[in-house]
Design a protein around this motif. Structure first.
Motif, PDB file in Angstrom:
ATOM      1  N   TRP A 137       0.856  -1.184   0.000  1.00 15.36           N
ATOM      2  CA  TRP A 137       0.000   0.000   0.000  1.00 15.36           C
ATOM      3  C   TRP A 137       0.894   1.237   0.000  1.00 15.36           C
ATOM      4  O   TRP A 137       2.027   1.140   0.472  1.00 15.36           O
ATOM      5  CB  TRP A 137      -0.945   0.025   1.211  1.00 15.36           C
ATOM      6  CG  TRP A 137      -0.241   0.136   2.536  1.00 15.36           C
ATOM      7  CD1 TRP A 137       0.205  -0.882   3.329  1.00 15.36           C
ATOM      8  CD2 TRP A 137       0.136   1.346   3.217  1.00 15.36           C
ATOM      9  NE1 TRP A 137       0.831  -0.395   4.449  1.00 15.36           N
ATOM     10  CE2 TRP A 137       0.808   0.980   4.411  1.00 15.36           C
ATOM     11  CE3 TRP A 137      -0.011   2.709   2.926  1.00 15.36           C
ATOM     12  CZ2 TRP A 137       1.314   1.908   5.313  1.00 15.36           C
ATOM     13  CZ3 TRP A 137       0.503   3.629   3.839  1.00 15.36           C
ATOM     14  CH2 TRP A 137       1.159   3.229   5.021  1.00 15.36           C
ATOM     15  N   PRO A 138       0.478   2.356  -0.466  1.00 15.28           N
ATOM     16  CA  PRO A 138      -0.707   2.565  -1.298  1.00 15.28           C
ATOM     17  C   PRO A 138      -0.482   2.000  -2.695  1.00 15.28           C
ATOM     18  O   PRO A 138       0.581   2.211  -3.292  1.00 15.28           O
ATOM     19  CB  PRO A 138      -0.827   4.100  -1.332  1.00 15.28           C
ATOM     20  CG  PRO A 138       0.590   4.580  -1.172  1.00 15.28           C
ATOM     21  CD  PRO A 138       1.274   3.588  -0.281  1.00 15.28           C
ATOM     22  N   THR A 139      -1.456   1.279  -3.212  1.00 16.18           N
ATOM     23  CA  THR A 139      -1.341   0.645  -4.525  1.00 16.18           C
ATOM     24  C   THR A 139      -2.243   1.379  -5.511  1.00 16.18           C
ATOM     25  O   THR A 139      -3.451   1.465  -5.303  1.00 16.18           O
ATOM     26  CB  THR A 139      -1.764  -0.834  -4.456  1.00 16.18           C
ATOM     27  OG1 THR A 139      -1.207  -1.427  -3.286  1.00 16.18           O
ATOM     28  CG2 THR A 139      -1.294  -1.575  -5.685  1.00 16.18           C
ATOM     29  N   VAL A 140      -1.646   1.894  -6.577  1.00 20.37           N
ATOM     30  CA  VAL A 140      -2.397   2.650  -7.580  1.00 20.37           C
ATOM     31  C   VAL A 140      -2.777   1.711  -8.726  1.00 20.37           C
ATOM     32  O   VAL A 140      -1.913   1.162  -9.415  1.00 20.37           O
ATOM     33  CB  VAL A 140      -1.569   3.828  -8.133  1.00 20.37           C
ATOM     34  CG1 VAL A 140      -2.391   4.625  -9.155  1.00 20.37           C
ATOM     35  CG2 VAL A 140      -1.092   4.731  -6.997  1.00 20.37           C
ATOM     36  N   TRP A 141      -4.061   1.516  -8.904  1.00 20.78           N
ATOM     37  CA  TRP A 141      -4.569   0.679  -9.992  1.00 20.78           C
ATOM     38  C   TRP A 141      -5.307   1.543 -11.008  1.00 20.78           C
ATOM     39  O   TRP A 141      -5.943   2.532 -10.629  1.00 20.78           O
ATOM     40  CB  TRP A 141      -5.536  -0.380  -9.463  1.00 20.78           C
ATOM     41  CG  TRP A 141      -4.960  -1.364  -8.512  1.00 20.78           C
ATOM     42  CD1 TRP A 141      -4.999  -1.329  -7.146  1.00 20.78           C
ATOM     43  CD2 TRP A 141      -4.244  -2.565  -8.844  1.00 20.78           C
ATOM     44  NE1 TRP A 141      -4.357  -2.425  -6.613  1.00 20.78           N
ATOM     45  CE2 TRP A 141      -3.884  -3.207  -7.632  1.00 20.78           C
ATOM     46  CE3 TRP A 141      -3.879  -3.164 -10.054  1.00 20.78           C
ATOM     47  CZ2 TRP A 141      -3.196  -4.401  -7.600  1.00 20.78           C
ATOM     48  CZ3 TRP A 141      -3.175  -4.364 -10.016  1.00 20.78           C
ATOM     49  CH2 TRP A 141      -2.841  -4.973  -8.801  1.00 20.78           C
ATOM     50  N   PHE A 152     -10.311   4.826 -15.598  1.00 19.19           N
ATOM     51  CA  PHE A 152     -10.565   4.990 -14.172  1.00 19.19           C
ATOM     52  C   PHE A 152      -9.319   4.600 -13.390  1.00 19.19           C
ATOM     53  O   PHE A 152      -8.483   3.837 -13.866  1.00 19.19           O
ATOM     54  CB  PHE A 152     -11.741   4.116 -13.728  1.00 19.19           C
ATOM     55  CG  PHE A 152     -13.068   4.529 -14.284  1.00 19.19           C
ATOM     56  CD1 PHE A 152     -13.865   5.432 -13.603  1.00 19.19           C
ATOM     57  CD2 PHE A 152     -13.509   4.031 -15.503  1.00 19.19           C
ATOM     58  CE1 PHE A 152     -15.092   5.831 -14.117  1.00 19.19           C
ATOM     59  CE2 PHE A 152     -14.734   4.420 -16.027  1.00 19.19           C
ATOM     60  CZ  PHE A 152     -15.530   5.324 -15.339  1.00 19.19           C
ATOM     61  N   ALA A 153      -9.215   5.151 -12.193  1.00 19.06           N
ATOM     62  CA  ALA A 153      -8.090   4.816 -11.314  1.00 19.06           C
ATOM     63  C   ALA A 153      -8.572   4.826  -9.873  1.00 19.06           C
ATOM     64  O   ALA A 153      -9.581   5.466  -9.529  1.00 19.06           O
ATOM     65  CB  ALA A 153      -6.951   5.817 -11.498  1.00 19.06           C
ATOM     66  N   PHE A 154      -7.848   4.109  -9.037  1.00 24.79           N
ATOM     67  CA  PHE A 154      -8.132   4.140  -7.602  1.00 24.79           C
ATOM     68  C   PHE A 154      -6.872   3.742  -6.855  1.00 24.79           C
ATOM     69  O   PHE A 154      -5.985   3.086  -7.389  1.00 24.79           O
ATOM     70  CB  PHE A 154      -9.303   3.228  -7.229  1.00 24.79           C
ATOM     71  CG  PHE A 154      -9.109   1.764  -7.533  1.00 24.79           C
ATOM     72  CD1 PHE A 154      -8.680   0.880  -6.551  1.00 24.79           C
ATOM     73  CD2 PHE A 154      -9.376   1.260  -8.796  1.00 24.79           C
ATOM     74  CE1 PHE A 154      -8.513  -0.464  -6.820  1.00 24.79           C
ATOM     75  CE2 PHE A 154      -9.210  -0.091  -9.076  1.00 24.79           C
ATOM     76  CZ  PHE A 154      -8.776  -0.960  -8.091  1.00 24.79           C
ATOM     77  N   VAL A 155      -6.798   4.190  -5.611  1.00 28.43           N
ATOM     78  CA  VAL A 155      -5.659   3.884  -4.755  1.00 28.43           C
ATOM     79  C   VAL A 155      -6.147   2.976  -3.631  1.00 28.43           C
ATOM     80  O   VAL A 155      -7.030   3.345  -2.857  1.00 28.43           O
ATOM     81  CB  VAL A 155      -5.038   5.161  -4.155  1.00 28.43           C
ATOM     82  CG1 VAL A 155      -3.843   4.804  -3.270  1.00 28.43           C
ATOM     83  CG2 VAL A 155      -4.615   6.122  -5.260  1.00 28.43           C
ATOM     84  N   GLN A 156      -5.564   1.796  -3.555  1.00 32.32           N
ATOM     85  CA  GLN A 156      -5.937   0.824  -2.537  1.00 32.32           C
ATOM     86  C   GLN A 156      -5.050   1.002  -1.318  1.00 32.32           C
ATOM     87  O   GLN A 156      -3.827   1.026  -1.422  1.00 32.32           O
ATOM     88  CB  GLN A 156      -5.785  -0.586  -3.108  1.00 32.32           C
ATOM     89  CG  GLN A 156      -6.241  -1.693  -2.187  1.00 32.32           C
ATOM     90  CD  GLN A 156      -6.004  -3.061  -2.813  1.00 32.32           C
ATOM     91  OE1 GLN A 156      -5.161  -3.216  -3.681  1.00 32.32           O
ATOM     92  NE2 GLN A 156      -6.767  -4.052  -2.373  1.00 32.32           N
ATOM     93  N   ALA A 163      -9.215   5.197  -2.302  1.00 31.21           N
ATOM     94  CA  ALA A 163      -9.376   6.553  -2.851  1.00 31.21           C
ATOM     95  C   ALA A 163      -9.769   6.398  -4.309  1.00 31.21           C
ATOM     96  O   ALA A 163      -8.956   5.986  -5.141  1.00 31.21           O
ATOM     97  CB  ALA A 163      -8.085   7.349  -2.713  1.00 31.21           C
ATOM     98  N   ILE A 164     -11.013   6.702  -4.620  1.00 32.37           N
ATOM     99  CA  ILE A 164     -11.565   6.511  -5.966  1.00 32.37           C
ATOM    100  C   ILE A 164     -11.370   7.776  -6.796  1.00 32.37           C
ATOM    101  O   ILE A 164     -11.522   8.893  -6.303  1.00 32.37           O
ATOM    102  CB  ILE A 164     -13.058   6.142  -5.877  1.00 32.37           C
ATOM    103  CG1 ILE A 164     -13.211   4.786  -5.180  1.00 32.37           C
ATOM    104  CG2 ILE A 164     -13.709   6.112  -7.250  1.00 32.37           C
ATOM    105  CD1 ILE A 164     -14.647   4.401  -4.865  1.00 32.37           C
ATOM    106  N   ASN A 165     -11.031   7.599  -8.070  1.00 33.72           N
ATOM    107  CA  ASN A 165     -10.788   8.725  -8.982  1.00 33.72           C
ATOM    108  C   ASN A 165      -9.843   9.755  -8.346  1.00 33.72           C
ATOM    109  O   ASN A 165     -10.191  10.935  -8.212  1.00 33.72           O
ATOM    110  CB  ASN A 165     -12.104   9.407  -9.363  1.00 33.72           C
ATOM    111  CG  ASN A 165     -13.023   8.504 -10.175  1.00 33.72           C
ATOM    112  OD1 ASN A 165     -12.591   7.494 -10.710  1.00 33.72           O
ATOM    113  ND2 ASN A 165     -14.292   8.868 -10.249  1.00 33.72           N
ATOM    114  N   SER A 266      -8.941  -8.716  -6.889  1.00 33.96           N
ATOM    115  CA  SER A 266      -9.250  -8.477  -5.481  1.00 33.96           C
ATOM    116  C   SER A 266      -9.367  -6.980  -5.217  1.00 33.96           C
ATOM    117  O   SER A 266     -10.271  -6.533  -4.481  1.00 33.96           O
ATOM    118  CB  SER A 266      -8.162  -9.095  -4.610  1.00 33.96           C
ATOM    119  OG  SER A 266      -8.412  -8.850  -3.243  1.00 33.96           O
ATOM    120  N   ALA A 267      -8.452  -6.197  -5.817  1.00 33.02           N
ATOM    121  CA  ALA A 267      -8.502  -4.744  -5.646  1.00 33.02           C
ATOM    122  C   ALA A 267      -9.767  -4.167  -6.279  1.00 33.02           C
ATOM    123  O   ALA A 267     -10.415  -3.280  -5.701  1.00 33.02           O
ATOM    124  CB  ALA A 267      -7.265  -4.110  -6.266  1.00 33.02           C
TER     125      ALA A 267
END
Length: 288
Positions: A137-141, A152-156, A163-165, A266-267
């Motif tokens: 973490w933090p993992t940016v997908w 689209f992107a989010f941070v897991q 954290a969405i968008n 999973s993310a």
């Protein structure tokens, strides 16, 4: 060569099996994820820009440089340090007197505490392509909704927080800050709660669409992975009875690809559940 000044240094390095080293069998296990198309980026650069012949020695050198080098090249000891954007406590500085590794953050590094660097704030696919792992973490997908062609992107983070968008400013704050896990969690929650129901619904729908496009579900992948790992264990046991190192490497690459797609699915699932929870929260607050 073993008589080289640098041989002891290079010989101790444990190199990852990057996707660039995989064959088509392992790449197919990515089920069309962008990493599959981008896996040989560094090989293309080497053959086109360096005009090099990619034999075994050249591939080893290329992987060593890609996965270990800093902005000033490969540095003994420094390249032993691991990456963690959330726990980063050291940074490389380039000064006139030379290269320095200095502590960063508000806390001193205690004896026995691991030293972490940042390899940069990159998407998970880039981290995996260049270093062979998915960061904790933090993992940016990021992903594209094929039905709309929207990105689209989010941070897991952890505890299911997402954290969405994320905005450019939010991503920059993650990379430049050295705060506690609780602060990371709070900032991510505040960011996502600021999104409109419309944006959250668009995101949730895009995630759902993307999950439906895969050839297998997350649960099926986990069962498949268990079987592959058991088979690999058996292969290792009979290695001296005819199996080759090549067959083991291919099996390991296949397992690595399945691990990556499981991490991504999973993310996606976690981000969908979090978006749905935020939608319900926003609607309930509007009804009060």
């Amino acid at each position: 060569k073993s008589d080289s000044l640098w041989y002891p240094y290079l010989d101790h390095i444990e190199l990852p099996r990057l996707a660039a080293m995989w064959d088509s069998t392992a790449l197919a296990e990515l089920q069309g994820l962008p990493l599959a198309q981008d896996a040989n980026r560094h090989i293309r650069w080497f053959t086109q820009s360096c005009k090099g012949v990619l034999d075994e020695a050249a591939l080893t050198a290329l992987v060593s440089f890609v996965s270990r080098a800093s902005e000033v090249g490969m540095i003994p000891i420094y390249d032993l340090l691991n990456h963690h954007n959330g726990k980063r406590n050291a940074k490389l500085y380039i000064r006139e007197e030379g290269v320095q590794l200095l502590a960063v953050g508000s806390d001193n590094i205690q004896q026995g505490e691991e030293i972490y660097l940042s390899y940069g704030l990159k998407a998970a696919s880039q981290i995996y392509r260049d270093y062979g792992f998915v960061e904790e973490w933090p993992t940016v997908w990021n992903f594209r909704d094929s039905s709309t062609s929207d990105n689209f992107a989010f941070v897991q983070l952890f505890h299911g927080i997402v954290a969405i968008n994320p905005s450019a400013d939010y991503l920059k704050s993650i990379w430049n800050s050295n705060v506690s896990q609780l602060q990371y969690e709070t900032e991510a929650r505040v960011h996502t709660e600021s999104l409109s129901v419309y944006d959250l619904e668009r995101f949730a729908q895009a995630v759902n669409n993307h999950l439906d496009e895969f050839q297998s579900t997350l649960e099926e992948d986990r069962v498949l992975l268990s079987g592959k790992e058991s088979l690999l264990a058996e292969q290792r046991l009979i290695l001296n009875n005819g199996d080759t190192d090549t067959s083991i490497a291919i099996a390991e690459d296949v397992i690595s690809a399945i691990h990556y797609r499981i991490a991504f699915k999973s993310a996606l699932t976690s981000s969908f559940l979090y978006a749905e929870a935020m939608i319900r929260k926003n609607i309930e607050s509007q009804e009060l």
